[in-house]
Design a protein around this motif. Sequence first.
Motif, PDB file in Angstrom:
ATOM      1  N   UNK A  26       0.830  -1.207   0.000  1.00  0.00           N
ATOM      2  CA  UNK A  26       0.000   0.000   0.000  1.00  0.00           C
ATOM      3  C   UNK A  26       0.863   1.254   0.000  1.00  0.00           C
ATOM      4  N   UNK A  27       1.966   1.235   0.744  1.00  0.00           N
ATOM      5  CA  UNK A  27       2.865   2.393   0.752  1.00  0.00           C
ATOM      6  C   UNK A  27       3.568   2.512  -0.597  1.00  0.00           C
ATOM      7  N   UNK A  28       4.008   1.393  -1.141  1.00  0.00           N
ATOM      8  CA  UNK A  28       4.666   1.423  -2.449  1.00  0.00           C
ATOM      9  C   UNK A  28       3.711   1.981  -3.508  1.00  0.00           C
ATOM     10  N   UNK A 157       8.310   4.442   4.490  1.00  0.00           N
ATOM     11  CA  UNK A 157       7.574   5.641   4.885  1.00  0.00           C
ATOM     12  C   UNK A 157       7.405   6.555   3.684  1.00  0.00           C
ATOM     13  N   UNK A 158       6.182   6.971   3.433  1.00  0.00           N
ATOM     14  CA  UNK A 158       5.872   7.932   2.374  1.00  0.00           C
ATOM     15  C   UNK A 158       5.528   9.272   3.013  1.00  0.00           C
ATOM     16  N   UNK A 159       6.176  10.340   2.530  1.00  0.00           N
ATOM     17  CA  UNK A 159       5.879  11.683   3.019  1.00  0.00           C
ATOM     18  C   UNK A 159       4.688  12.216   2.228  1.00  0.00           C
ATOM     19  N   UNK A 196       3.065  15.248   7.602  1.00  0.00           N
ATOM     20  CA  UNK A 196       2.207  14.068   7.659  1.00  0.00           C
ATOM     21  C   UNK A 196       2.865  12.984   6.812  1.00  0.00           C
ATOM     22  N   UNK A 197       3.095  11.849   7.424  1.00  0.00           N
ATOM     23  CA  UNK A 197       3.703  10.729   6.710  1.00  0.00           C
ATOM     24  C   UNK A 197       3.017   9.449   7.143  1.00  0.00           C
ATOM     25  N   UNK A 198       3.184   8.416   6.335  1.00  0.00           N
ATOM     26  CA  UNK A 198       2.575   7.128   6.644  1.00  0.00           C
ATOM     27  C   UNK A 198       3.625   6.043   6.446  1.00  0.00           C
ATOM     28  N   UNK A 199       3.699   5.136   7.412  1.00  0.00           N
ATOM     29  CA  UNK A 199       4.709   4.080   7.398  1.00  0.00           C
ATOM     30  C   UNK A 199       4.046   2.719   7.439  1.00  0.00           C
TER      31      UNK A 199
END
Length: 221
Positions: A26-28, A157-159, A196-199
């Motif tokens: 999902x992050x990729x 982690x996506x910024x 805001x980032x998601x890992x």
Amino acid sequence: MNPRHHLDPATVLSHAAGALLPELAAIVATHLEGCAACRDAVARAERVGGQLIEQQHPQPALEDRARQLRAAMLERLDATPPAPVRASQPQGRDPDRIPAPLQPYFGASYRELKWRWMGPGMHFIRRPGPSGASLLMLRIAPGKRMPVHSHGGSEITQILSGAYDDALGHFAAGDVADLDSEIEHQPVTTAGVPCICVSALDAPLRFPGWLARRLQPVFGI
């Protein structure tokens, strides 16, 4: 958006092969939405993988049929006049829209998120995934210093907005940090807007500081 930090080649190959955990994938996929370079890298990996499969499992009859269909399709395309080109209307990105690959975990709107307090200027949302890995979305105020930590496994982690700096460089919106268990870092958010980032984490973080270790079970990270 022109990301400066990209996916690790090993992650690209795993994603092309469909071998990533769904949370990592999902992050990729979120990163690929805004990164042409990584989309090209995944496409190349898929082409190479397809060629290797064909070499290992030749199917002459199917290949002959595919060539015949391709020739017929090209002949029809040559005989069909091109359709008129219509000018496309530019579509601006909705700043409230959560990227589509993350919506099954977090919903469609940033405004609808229910943040949990982690510390002064720091909030988070944790979503356990079906594989046992978890997704962690963070909202960190400008100028905040995260605890020093390393990783028990993989972390991607996506910024999403804002930016931070650490020993690995400057990470801004669109960048991805593709880290393994050997990396120890301390992100510091930059001035301006919250970061805001998601890992995606396939194992808990490791904190050398005693306070962070004491609080880790409370936050589940």
